[in-house]
Scaffold this motif. Structure first.
Motif, PDB file in Angstrom:
ATOM      1  N   SER A 196      -2.142   5.634 -15.042  1.00 13.52           N
ATOM      2  CA  SER A 196      -1.609   4.601 -14.168  1.00 13.52           C
ATOM      3  C   SER A 196      -0.905   3.570 -15.034  1.00 13.52           C
ATOM      4  N   GLU A 207      -3.320   0.614  -3.526  1.00 13.37           N
ATOM      5  CA  GLU A 207      -3.152  -0.755  -3.018  1.00 13.37           C
ATOM      6  C   GLU A 207      -2.946  -1.649  -4.217  1.00 13.37           C
ATOM      7  N   ASN A 267      -3.759  -6.954  -9.598  1.00 13.64           N
ATOM      8  CA  ASN A 267      -4.965  -6.391  -8.984  1.00 13.64           C
ATOM      9  C   ASN A 267      -4.570  -5.194  -8.139  1.00 13.64           C
ATOM     10  N   VAL A 293      -7.239   8.877 -13.227  1.00  7.48           N
ATOM     11  CA  VAL A 293      -8.154   8.857 -12.079  1.00  7.48           C
ATOM     12  C   VAL A 293      -8.633  10.289 -11.849  1.00  7.48           C
ATOM     13  N   SER A 318     -11.886   7.051  -8.287  1.00  7.14           N
ATOM     14  CA  SER A 318     -11.040   5.876  -8.079  1.00  7.14           C
ATOM     15  C   SER A 318     -11.102   4.978  -9.310  1.00  7.14           C
ATOM     16  N   ILE A 319     -10.112   4.137  -9.450  1.00  6.00           N
ATOM     17  CA  ILE A 319     -10.107   3.097 -10.476  1.00  6.00           C
ATOM     18  C   ILE A 319      -9.665   1.790  -9.843  1.00  6.00           C
ATOM     19  N   THR A 320     -10.016   0.693 -10.504  1.00  2.00           N
ATOM     20  CA  THR A 320      -9.646  -0.637 -10.020  1.00  2.00           C
ATOM     21  C   THR A 320      -9.032  -1.436 -11.155  1.00  2.00           C
ATOM     22  N   TRP A 321      -7.930  -2.064 -10.883  1.00  2.00           N
ATOM     23  CA  TRP A 321      -7.321  -3.042 -11.791  1.00  2.00           C
ATOM     24  C   TRP A 321      -7.747  -4.423 -11.321  1.00  2.00           C
ATOM     25  N   THR A 322      -8.378  -5.183 -12.205  1.00  2.00           N
ATOM     26  CA  THR A 322      -8.855  -6.519 -11.828  1.00  2.00           C
ATOM     27  C   THR A 322      -8.306  -7.561 -12.790  1.00  2.00           C
ATOM     28  N   THR A 327      -5.942  -0.881  -6.730  1.00  2.00           N
ATOM     29  CA  THR A 327      -6.866   0.262  -6.742  1.00  2.00           C
ATOM     30  C   THR A 327      -6.069   1.547  -6.540  1.00  2.00           C
ATOM     31  N   GLN A 334       0.849  -1.189   0.000  1.00  2.00           N
ATOM     32  CA  GLN A 334       0.000   0.000   0.000  1.00  2.00           C
ATOM     33  C   GLN A 334       0.885   1.239   0.000  1.00  2.00           C
ATOM     34  N   THR A 381      -7.250   5.355  -5.258  1.00  2.00           N
ATOM     35  CA  THR A 381      -8.309   6.245  -4.776  1.00  2.00           C
ATOM     36  C   THR A 381      -7.748   7.657  -4.686  1.00  2.00           C
TER      37      THR A 381
END
Length: 389
Positions: A206, A175, A192, A237, A242-246, A194, A157, A196
């Motif tokens: 990113s 994270e 994976n 962002v 926020s964005i999320t990498w999955t 995120t 983090q 924020t």
């Protein structure tokens, strides 16, 4: 006295990748339009590590050489008057040499190398010697199954507080984690994470990068070089967003294994870096996690564990994935068949440079190879095989 019309080193079976302890064998082929006087023909087997970088002083900067092995055979042997003659026509001289062990994996870069080659020299009386060179790759096995943390995810983090005109803005929080810590070239890293953004400014983008960090040692000095070897980019962002990498996938290209063992002057480690890109002149927050790149994959992965009758053979001379698909046709489900691992292959480094292996003899008296790229373990997986298990 002239020079040969053909002067070439040929490795048996055109083999290009060897392991410590292997036998390297082949033929030296010489073709002459006229008889040639000479003192001897020498065939040399050489393993050498070398580093050099430019310094600010007139001495040219630090350098170091590590001799890994050297063996020389003389053919056809000197005559009593220290001179012999090779007749016009086609001549073949077989050679062989058992490689010592242990040895570090081959590596080539602009600052240094770990290089292995066969060199043949026609020693001529009172004249320039004639040389030909044939380079080859040596791979030192690194079994990920022997590394305790190779199955453990890595990540972390990070939080960065932005300030504008002495006023604090909200933090940018990150994270990130990978699916594990040990990989072989050709596999995909599952990513994976995120970001924020609670600040009042946009995060411009990113990215995730696979980083190779090489440390060179010479004359009580060290130099660290950071190289990006693979990358995928993600979206920006917005402020207060926020964005999320999955399960994003990053392919590992052909690379030398981590922490080159048995070499005192070159070290290699790898990191995966998750980065938020801020405006110009701002320091980007990032998360680095160290991974291991090996040559023998993790057997406990579903990719290999569910592969029917496949097994990983780890002996240095037969290291490959052997699969008996025909005998398993009536047993394997369609899904299992689709998970058959690709056979182990070897692929050239994706470095854009071709490395000169004739530096010491780069003149009209040299023949044979002039450039070289090492080859590395590579499992040619398709990206579709790397879904989230």
């Amino acid at each position: 006295m002239g020079k040969p019309t053909r002067f070439k080193l040929i490795l048996n079976d055109e083999k290009t990748v060897y392991f410590p302890g292997n036998m390297i064998s082949g033929q030296l082929v010489i073709e002459l339009d006229n008889p040639m006087e000479m003192e001897a023909i020498a065939i040399k087997f050489i393993g050498q590590a070398y580093v050099h970088w430019t310094g600010q002083q007139s001495s040219g900067g630090p350098s170091a050489i590590e001799n890994l092995f050297y063996h020389e055979d003389i053919v056809p042997g000197k005559s009593d008057d220290n001179q012999t003659s090779l007749a016009k026509g086609h001549h073949v001289f077989p050679f062989q040499y058992k490689l010592p062990e242990p040895l570090p994996s081959s590596y080539e870069d602009l600052i240094g190398y770990i290089r292995y080659f066969v060199k043949a020299t026609i020693v001529k009386p009172g004249m320039f010697d004639q040389n030909t060179v044939r380079a080859f790759t040596i791979l030192d096995s690194l079994d990920l199954n022997a590394i305790p943390d190779a199955m453990r995810p890595c990540g972390g983090q990070e939080s960065k507080q932005l300030c504008y005109l002495c006023c604090k803005s909200g933090p940018i929080e990150m994270e990130f984690h990978t699916d594990r810590s040990g990989y072989v070239p050709g596999e995909y890293i599952l990513l994976n994470g995120t970001i924020t953004n609670s600040s009042n400014t946009k995060v411009e983008g990113s990215s995730v990068q696979l980083i190779k960090r090489v440390t060179y040692h010479a004359m009580y000095n060290s130099k660290i070089v950071i190289l990006e070897v693979a990358r995928i980019n993600g979206p920006p962002v917005p402020k207060h967003g926020s964005i999320t990498w999955t399960n994003e996938r990053l392919r590992i290209p052909p690379l030398p294994p981590s922490e080159i063992n048995h070499c005192k002057i070159i070290d290699i480690v790898y990191f995966v870096q998750f980065q938020a890109h801020l405006r110009a002149f701002a320091t980007d927050p990032r998360i680095n996690c160290r991974i291991t790149i090996g040559t023998i994959p993790l057997r406990n992965l579903p990719l290999y564990r569910n592969a029917g009758t496949s097994k990983i053979v780890t002996g240095p001379q037969t290291q490959h994935i052997a699969t008996d698909i025909d005998s398993a046709t009536d047993v394997l489900s369609t899904q299992q068949k689709s998970l058959q691992p690709p056979p182990l292959s070897y692929a050239e480094s994706e470095d854009k440079h071709l490395f000169n292996i004739n530096d010491e003899d780069g003149n009209e008296h040299s023949m044979g190879e002039t450039s070289f790229k090492p080859q590395y373990t590579y499992y040619a997986w398709k990206e579709s095989a790397f879904t989230h298990f």
